[in-house]
Design an enzyme around this catalytic site. Structure first.
Site, PDB file in Angstrom:
ATOM      1  N   HIS A 154     -19.098  26.340 -55.918  1.00 31.58           N
ATOM      2  CA  HIS A 154     -18.969  27.646 -55.388  1.00 31.58           C
ATOM      3  C   HIS A 154     -18.439  27.997 -54.043  1.00 31.58           C
ATOM      4  CE1 HIS A 154     -19.155  32.087 -56.084  1.00 31.58           C
ATOM      5  NE2 HIS A 154     -20.396  32.225 -55.868  1.00 31.58           N
ATOM      6  N   GLY A 210     -29.990  29.836 -50.534  1.00 34.34           N
ATOM      7  CA  GLY A 210     -30.553  28.467 -50.124  1.00 34.34           C
ATOM      8  C   GLY A 210     -29.654  27.653 -49.327  1.00 34.34           C
ATOM      9  N   GLN A 211     -28.428  27.748 -49.395  1.00 28.79           N
ATOM     10  CA  GLN A 211     -27.463  27.231 -48.497  1.00 28.79           C
ATOM     11  C   GLN A 211     -27.464  27.693 -47.071  1.00 28.79           C
ATOM     12  OE1 GLN A 211     -23.534  26.982 -50.387  1.00 28.79           O
ATOM     13  NE2 GLN A 211     -24.210  26.039 -52.058  1.00 28.79           N
TER      14      GLN A 211
END
Length: 347
Positions: A124, A102-103
């Site tokens: 993360h 998604g990033q």
């Protein structure tokens, strides 16, 4: 920072005693923390920050399940819940808590809102460490920081509500403002960390990917399945095999390990169990060490990241994931586990 002796190795950590919540609130008193993504880590971190007195808003796609979840958790559309773009514009600290895939997808949308002096926060190190594959390259005039709770967002929230904390690592990739260190430690305390230990983005993602594939999830499922199969092959019932493989470990022994360590757990078991464990643990280490070495090498070479990006970005990823999860869920071992859990006495 406090210097702690970790098995003969001295390490500096940050505790709540030396960086109390009042100090964290003072550091971030003029900040607006925008949580982008309300999936795995988002709810726990956002709610903990809010309950600790920080100024928090949520950025999420409208008309989505996660938007509805945020509303159910008490976030108010137009006041504390906004579209991703509006929240990113309002936020001075942007907590980028979408999945790794998604990033990557959202990065072109988010990047224009990273104006000078803001902070970009991760939980993360994946996107930054593997930037050649993710194309996540922040502008030079923003802080880039990380707080990585050592557990799920659900666990982070549960421990917070119980008055406890989940240990977290923290890292600074880029200090553009000179405030990155205070910002990241304040955020680490604010999200409910028990204590904070310093790392860097690369080490965080290498240890995280190794741990997830290893003892935390992949390895333990493999060991469970192997022992369960051996017991079943030798005539033990599903109930007996599951209880001896999983239930006793999770319900009886691991709490002892968490309380005072492996030696404490051994000391509170029968002498027969002690002797067998002491005789066999090195054999298991020797058998699995080559697998862990292979795993770490694959992580360090970027192979695990490439596979994750490739598979998780496919349009039918969710459907394929459900098939794989169903294989676990429908296996005899975990069907036996479901039955065992129903038989636990109510507290």
């Amino acid at each position: 920072m406090a210097t702690i002796n970790f098995g003969g190795v001295l390490e500096d950590v940050v505790t709540r005693e030396e960086f109390p919540m009042e100090k964290a609130r003072e550091v971030l008193k003029n900040e607006t923390i925008a949580i982008i993504g309300y999936g795995v880590q988002g709810p726990g971190q956002a709610l903990n920050l809010k309950d600790n007195g920080f100024n928090v808003i949520i950025g999420q796609r409208k008309n989505s399940k996660t938007w509805d979840k945020a509303v159910a958790d008490g976030w108010v559309p137009g006041e504390t819940l906004f579209s991703i773009e509006e929240a990113a514009e309002k936020g001075t600290i942007i907590q980028y808590l979408l999945s790794d895939a998604g990033q990557i997808t959202l990065w072109p949308t988010l990047k224009p809102f990273l104006t000078p002096g803001k902070a970009l926060y991760f939980s993360h190190g994946f996107g930054i460490t593997y930037k050649e594959q993710t194309s996540i390259i922040p502008p030079a005039d923003v802080d880039v920081i990380l707080v990585a709770p050592k557990g799920s967002g659900t666990s982070l929230r549960r421990l917070f509500l119980a008055g406890q904390g989940l240990n977290s690592s923290f890292a600074i990739f880029q200090d553009a403002t000179g405030k990155a260190r205070d910002r990241v430690i304040a955020l680490g305390i604010g999200v409910g960390s028990g204590y904070l230990f310093e790392t860097d983005f690369r080490k965080e993602v290498f240890s995280d990917l190794t741990g997830e594939r290893g003892t935390l999830m992949g390895c333990i499922q493999g060991i469970f399945a192997a022992q369960y199969q051996t017991l079943r092959t030798n005539g033990h019932s599903p109930s007996e095999a599951f209880n001896e493989t999983v239930e006793e470990l999770t319900q009886s022994l691991m709490p002892l390990v968490a309380e005072n360590g492996m030696d404490w757990m051994y000391a509170n078991c029968s002498t027969t169990a002690q002797r067998g464990a002491l005789d066999w643990w090195k054999k298991f280490k020797e058998a699995t060490q080559p697998v862990f070495d292979e795993l770490y090498a694959s992580v360090a070479a970027g192979k695990e990241a490439a596979r994750s990006i490739d598979l998780n970005s496919q349009p039918d990823y969710r459907a394929k994931l459900e098939v794989e999860l169903a294989e676990l869920r429908n296996s005899e071992m975990w069907q036996a586990g479901a039955a065992v859990r129903k038989l636990r006495p109510n507290k």
